[in-house]
Enzyme design. Structure first.
Site, PDB file in Angstrom:
ATOM      1  N   PHE A 144       0.864  -1.188   0.000  1.00 35.50           N
ATOM      2  CA  PHE A 144       0.000   0.000   0.000  1.00 35.50           C
ATOM      3  C   PHE A 144       0.893   1.229   0.000  1.00 35.50           C
ATOM      4  O   PHE A 144       1.584   1.511   0.977  1.00 35.50           O
ATOM      5  CB  PHE A 144      -0.945   0.049   1.198  1.00 35.50           C
ATOM      6  CG  PHE A 144      -1.866   1.248   1.129  1.00 35.50           C
ATOM      7  CD1 PHE A 144      -3.040   1.188   0.394  1.00 35.50           C
ATOM      8  CD2 PHE A 144      -1.534   2.441   1.743  1.00 35.50           C
ATOM      9  CE1 PHE A 144      -3.876   2.306   0.281  1.00 35.50           C
ATOM     10  CE2 PHE A 144      -2.359   3.557   1.641  1.00 35.50           C
ATOM     11  CZ  PHE A 144      -3.530   3.483   0.900  1.00 35.50           C
ATOM     12  N   ASP A 232       9.691   3.040   1.764  1.00 31.73           N
ATOM     13  CA  ASP A 232       8.489   3.826   2.051  1.00 31.73           C
ATOM     14  C   ASP A 232       8.220   3.740   3.551  1.00 31.73           C
ATOM     15  O   ASP A 232       7.683   2.754   4.048  1.00 31.73           O
ATOM     16  CB  ASP A 232       7.300   3.273   1.262  1.00 31.73           C
ATOM     17  CG  ASP A 232       6.006   4.043   1.544  1.00 31.73           C
ATOM     18  OD1 ASP A 232       5.964   4.804   2.523  1.00 31.73           O
ATOM     19  OD2 ASP A 232       5.030   3.859   0.797  1.00 31.73           O
ATOM     20  N   LYS A 261       3.027  11.582   6.843  1.00 29.89           N
ATOM     21  CA  LYS A 261       2.223  11.400   8.053  1.00 29.89           C
ATOM     22  C   LYS A 261       2.790  12.127   9.276  1.00 29.89           C
ATOM     23  O   LYS A 261       2.617  13.325   9.426  1.00 29.89           O
ATOM     24  CB  LYS A 261       2.006   9.906   8.328  1.00 29.89           C
ATOM     25  CG  LYS A 261       1.153   9.215   7.264  1.00 29.89           C
ATOM     26  CD  LYS A 261       0.711   7.845   7.704  1.00 29.89           C
ATOM     27  CE  LYS A 261      -0.010   7.083   6.599  1.00 29.89           C
ATOM     28  NZ  LYS A 261      -1.302   7.646   6.211  1.00 29.89           N
TER      29      LYS A 261
END
Length: 411
Positions: A144, A232, A261
């Site tokens: 994801f 990531d 984030k």
């Protein structure tokens, strides 16, 4: 307290006027502080999702909010048509903190992934000498990395992919936590592979923790074959897994690092790609950018958010509390047949529910936990992800475990 609308009315407004691209729990949140959030009726909950690890520093951290207000009073946006007084200071701080030469600042996680893909491809053509149009990026199955058209092109999540085609080509997906799978594709197509994009822990897939040594072995393969190792760390970075970065558990220095984030502590969208000069120097004026990327407000907030992580030793806290969490949940696994197992690192963990992914057991369990004062969400049907703010203390953690146990007993 919201005096204009009830919780149901607010939910109704979203249902009527908003796109139905999320399936939230039926709680309407109005306020947050530290590890807690409150709904519009004033009920308090423990937040065990942290906005998918965006609020590692806790909700409304006073230092971050004060910095946001202070900078907002001075200057919020200039675009990159001009220099601004915050960007260079932030770039120096963040690159030195993580040990890279340069950062390309963006806003959202998906934007940062797209940025990394573009840089990797351009590097592949201009530095590695891959023939034009033939560059390949290897990814992992069950990944994801966001929901842009390019990113869903290499996803195997049919909900994310179906009817959004035609897809972007140039990607090969290999099995996660399988070094031989990567080795095979490199043996076959290594001269055309620009990069290997990987999550150190697959968060959305259900907190899939790879076998020990997997990341290091993949990194070594990439180094041997002149392939960029792209980590990531949008969800796993910024102290979430018990170290500043999840790849630190295997002492890896990736060629490219993607952050987002918690880079801003949840106060403002901030992301970026960090790499060395030789890679970043393929990008020239007009070839990539963002009106908001690197804006003064984002830079000031991100610098303060990272400093909070360092000053409050949040990585150490995540490591300590994570070990306690898994030990306590393992006791519940033995006590309740409902629970199959627990896995994770630091304060990124998941409980596997003893039912099929097609069942609604995990969802119903989360609804019951919500009623008992703890908020979490299932992923992939029968997995519940637990990721509280890293400012949580041991007493609060034990209170949360008691809520999980109480819910299991009632269930």
């Amino acid at each position: 307290m919201n005096t204009n609308y009830s919780a149901q009315e607010l939910i109704g407004l979203e249902e009527k006027y908003g796109a139905h691209n999320y399936h939230p729990l039926s709680v309407v949140l109005e306020k947050g502080e530290g590890v807690y959030v409150w709904d519009v009726d004033g009920k308090r909950y423990f937040d065990f999702l942290s906005a998918y690890s965006a609020v590692n520093q806790g909700h409304s951290h006073p230092r971050i909010i004060n910095k946001l207000k202070e900078q907002a009073d001075k200057l919020t946006l200039t675009s990159r048509a001009f220099y601004n007084a915050e960007l260079g200071i932030y770039e120096k701080f963040v690159t030195e903190l993580f040990g890279f030469d340069k950062i390309l600042p963006m806003n959202t996680g998906a934007e940062a992934v797209e940025t990394a893909l573009k840089i990797a491809r351009k590097w592949g053509y201009e530095k590695k000498g891959i023939p034009a149009g033939e560059g390949i990026i290897v990814v992992c199955k069950d990944n994801f990395h966001g929901r842009t058209t390019t990113i869903i092109s290499f996803s195997n999540d049919e909900d994310a992919r179906k009817h959004f085609d035609p897809y972007t080509s140039g990607f090969i997906a290999v099995e996660y936590s399988n070094v031989d799978a990567l080795k095979e594709v490199i043996a076959e197509k290594g001269d055309k592979i620009c990069g290997f994009l990987v999550e150190p822990i697959q968060g959305e897939a259900g907190v899939n923790v790879p076998a020990e040594g997997y990341l290091k072995a993949c990194f070594d393969l990439c180094q041997e074959n002149n392939i960029l190792f792209i980590a990531d760390e949008i969800q796993t970075g910024i102290a979430r897994t018990g170290k500043m970065l999840a790849i630190d558990h295997e002492n890896i220095k990736p060629d490219m690092l993607i952050l987002g984030k918690a880079l801003s502590g949840g106060a403002y969208p901030v992301s970026g790609v960090l790499t060395r000069n030789e890679v970043m120097d393929v990008i020239h004026p007009g070839q990539h950018g963002s009106t908001y990327g690197g804006n003064p407000l984002a830079c000031a907030v991100a610098r303060e958010a990272l400093q909070v992580v360092l000053d409050e030793k949040l990585a150490d806290n995540a490591e300590k509390l994570g070990q306690i969490f898994r030990a306590e949940i393992n006791k519940l696994v033995e006590e309740f047949p409902l629970f199959k197992s627990v896995r994770g690192k630091g304060l990124l963990n998941a409980i596997l529910i003893n039912d099929t992914p097609e069942s609604d057991t995990a969802w119903n369990f989360c609804v019951k936990m919500m009623e008992n004062g703890l908020l979490a969400k299932p992923t992939h049907g029968n997995i519940i992800r637990f990721a509280p703010p890293l400012v949580m203390n041991e007493e609060q953690l034990m209170e949360c475990i008691a809520i999980i146990r109480k819910t299991a007993a009632e269930f």
